[in-house]
Design a protein around this motif. Structure first.
Motif, PDB file in Angstrom:
ATOM      1  N   TRP A 141       9.602 -21.774  17.141  1.00  0.00           N
ATOM      2  CA  TRP A 141      10.869 -22.476  17.375  1.00  0.00           C
ATOM      3  C   TRP A 141      11.239 -23.340  16.177  1.00  0.00           C
ATOM      4  O   TRP A 141      12.404 -23.390  15.763  1.00  0.00           O
ATOM      5  CB  TRP A 141      10.802 -23.311  18.654  1.00  0.00           C
ATOM      6  N   TRP A 144      22.491 -23.783  18.603  1.00  0.00           N
ATOM      7  CA  TRP A 144      23.222 -23.675  19.877  1.00  0.00           C
ATOM      8  C   TRP A 144      24.568 -24.383  19.856  1.00  0.00           C
ATOM      9  O   TRP A 144      25.245 -24.444  20.870  1.00  0.00           O
ATOM     10  CB  TRP A 144      22.382 -24.235  21.032  1.00  0.00           C
ATOM     11  N   THR A 165      15.151 -29.674  25.443  1.00  0.00           N
ATOM     12  CA  THR A 165      16.509 -30.111  25.069  1.00  0.00           C
ATOM     13  C   THR A 165      17.042 -29.416  23.825  1.00  0.00           C
ATOM     14  O   THR A 165      18.256 -29.403  23.579  1.00  0.00           O
ATOM     15  CB  THR A 165      16.513 -31.639  24.867  1.00  0.00           C
ATOM     16  N   ASP A 182      11.444 -31.922  23.832  1.00  0.00           N
ATOM     17  CA  ASP A 182      11.259 -30.559  23.311  1.00  0.00           C
ATOM     18  C   ASP A 182       9.955 -30.527  22.517  1.00  0.00           C
ATOM     19  O   ASP A 182       9.483 -31.568  22.043  1.00  0.00           O
ATOM     20  CB  ASP A 182      12.429 -30.167  22.391  1.00  0.00           C
ATOM     21  N   TYR A 183       9.369 -29.326  22.383  1.00  0.00           N
ATOM     22  CA  TYR A 183       8.152 -29.246  21.569  1.00  0.00           C
ATOM     23  C   TYR A 183       8.436 -28.798  20.141  1.00  0.00           C
ATOM     24  O   TYR A 183       7.492 -28.631  19.367  1.00  0.00           O
ATOM     25  CB  TYR A 183       7.042 -28.457  22.256  1.00  0.00           C
ATOM     26  N   ALA A 211       6.958 -29.201  27.881  1.00  0.00           N
ATOM     27  CA  ALA A 211       7.572 -29.233  29.217  1.00  0.00           C
ATOM     28  C   ALA A 211       6.577 -28.809  30.298  1.00  0.00           C
ATOM     29  O   ALA A 211       6.740 -29.170  31.460  1.00  0.00           O
ATOM     30  CB  ALA A 211       8.784 -28.300  29.237  1.00  0.00           C
TER      31      ALA A 211
HETATM   32  C1  LIG Z   1      17.096 -21.530  23.952  1.00  0.00           C
HETATM   33  S1  LIG Z   1      16.631 -23.149  23.482  1.00  0.00           S
HETATM   34  C2  LIG Z   1      17.631 -24.114  24.582  1.00  0.00           C
HETATM   35  C3  LIG Z   1      17.829 -25.535  24.133  1.00  0.00           C
HETATM   36  C4  LIG Z   1      18.730 -26.392  25.041  1.00  0.00           C
HETATM   37  N1  LIG Z   1      18.182 -26.532  26.368  1.00  0.00           N
HETATM   38  C5  LIG Z   1      20.139 -25.861  25.090  1.00  0.00           C
HETATM   39  O1  LIG Z   1      20.550 -25.338  26.130  1.00  0.00           O
HETATM   40  O2  LIG Z   1      20.809 -25.975  24.064  1.00  0.00           O
HETATM   41  C6  LIG Z   1      15.007 -23.268  24.190  1.00  0.00           C
HETATM   42  C7  LIG Z   1      14.227 -24.510  23.800  1.00  0.00           C
HETATM   43  O3  LIG Z   1      13.033 -24.573  24.580  1.00  0.00           O
HETATM   44  C8  LIG Z   1      12.055 -25.208  23.798  1.00  0.00           C
HETATM   45  N2  LIG Z   1      10.763 -24.952  24.450  1.00  0.00           N
HETATM   46  C9  LIG Z   1      10.211 -23.742  24.760  1.00  0.00           C
HETATM   47  N3  LIG Z   1       9.026 -23.918  25.381  1.00  0.00           N
HETATM   48  C10 LIG Z   1       8.835 -25.266  25.470  1.00  0.00           C
HETATM   49  C11 LIG Z   1       7.801 -26.068  26.022  1.00  0.00           C
HETATM   50  N4  LIG Z   1       6.722 -25.540  26.611  1.00  0.00           N
HETATM   51  N5  LIG Z   1       7.926 -27.417  25.956  1.00  0.00           N
HETATM   52  C12 LIG Z   1       9.013 -27.975  25.357  1.00  0.00           C
HETATM   53  N6  LIG Z   1      10.022 -27.271  24.807  1.00  0.00           N
HETATM   54  C13 LIG Z   1       9.941 -25.927  24.881  1.00  0.00           C
HETATM   55  C14 LIG Z   1      12.246 -24.616  22.424  1.00  0.00           C
HETATM   56  O4  LIG Z   1      11.673 -25.398  21.413  1.00  0.00           O
HETATM   57  C15 LIG Z   1      13.777 -24.567  22.355  1.00  0.00           C
HETATM   58  O5  LIG Z   1      14.291 -25.733  21.760  1.00  0.00           O
END
Ligand SMILES: C[S@@+](CC[C@H](N)C(=O)[O-])C[C@H]1O[C@@H](n2cnc3c(N)ncnc32)[C@H](O)[C@@H]1O
Length: 211
Positions: A6, A17, A42, A62-63, A93
């Motif tokens: 990511w 996004w 986020t 977020d990670y 998360a």
């Molecule tokens: C498709 S993006 C969506 C971002 C935001 N929610 C939006 O709608 O604009 C997915 C996000 O999930 C985060 N992500 C995936 N797995 C995660 C985890 N286990 N913990 C925290 N963040 C996570 C990724 O880093 C990425 O920023």
């Protein structure tokens, strides 16, 4: 994808996004009395920032450290009273421990991960709800593969509203809505480049009963 993947994806392009909030977030939450909100996964913070403009005190988690740096940069350009309502946290998360008071709103938007990880994150999201709180989950529906445009093409990271309900069946939440919804692609900056068409999303809104 793991957090390094990511980070690399975010580093490769500016505002993946976009800055506009997701339309389902706006549709479901416009006019709600603001309180404390958690935006799990986020990303660059588009939805968390919109919530803060609506008066919510928001924690965006977020990670991806790169995504959170973007969110911090966007925050620096906001009016002080909005920026002061935003807190960015680096974390996972799947293991997030909410403060005891919980949140009036937890948002999980487009967290496209394998089922086991989704289930873990959604259960942390449910556990983070204060009495009377709302959990809103939106993401690319499994049916988008055959009926929609854009989004991940790996079925393992897609889900249906029923998958979300099954993940949370024992969490004592009331279902307000669980439906597939259609989003015209092109109107959201975050999905530019997907070409025109209609994307199929899963939308689930749940509530914890007031105590
Ligand atoms: C498709 S993006 C969506 C971002 C935001 N929610 C939006 O709608 O604009 C997915 C996000 O999930 C985060 N992500 C995936 N797995 C995660 C985890 N286990 N913990 C925290 N963040 C996570 C990724 O880093 C990425 O920023």
């Amino acid at each position: 994808m793991d957090s390094q993947d990511w980070d690399d994806r975010y580093a490769a392009s500016e505002l993946v996004w976009g800055v506009e909030p997701n339309r389902w977030v706006v549709r479901e939450l416009t006019g709600r009395t603001p309180g404390h909100a958690l935006d799990l996964a986020t990303g660059e913070g588009r939805n968390a920032i919109w919530l803060a403009t609506q008066g919510w005190e928001v924690t965006g988690l977020d990670y991806s450290a790169v995504a959170l740096e973007r969110a911090e940069r966007l925050t620096a350009d906001l009016p002080d009273e909005v920026a002061d309502r935003l807190t960015w946290r680096h974390g996972d998360a799947r293991s997030y421990e909410a403060p005891a008071a919980g949140y009036d709103l937890v948002l999980v938007a487009y967290l496209q991960v394998p089922a086991e990880d989704r289930r873990a994150a959604l259960r942390r999201a449910a556990a983070a709800l204060a009495p009377g709180g709302t959990l809103l989950v939106v993401g690319h529906d499994l049916g988008n593969l055959t009926e929609g445009v854009g989004g991940p093409q790996d079925p393992a990271v897609l889900f249906t509203p029923q998958d979300v309900l099954a993940d949370l069946a024992d969490q004592g939440l009331r279902t307000v809505r669980a439906e597939r919804v259609h989003r015209t692609v092109g109107a959201e900056p975050g999905h530019k480049g997907e070409g025109g068409g209609v994307a199929v999303d899963a939308l689930v809104r749940l509530e914890r009963g007031a105590e």
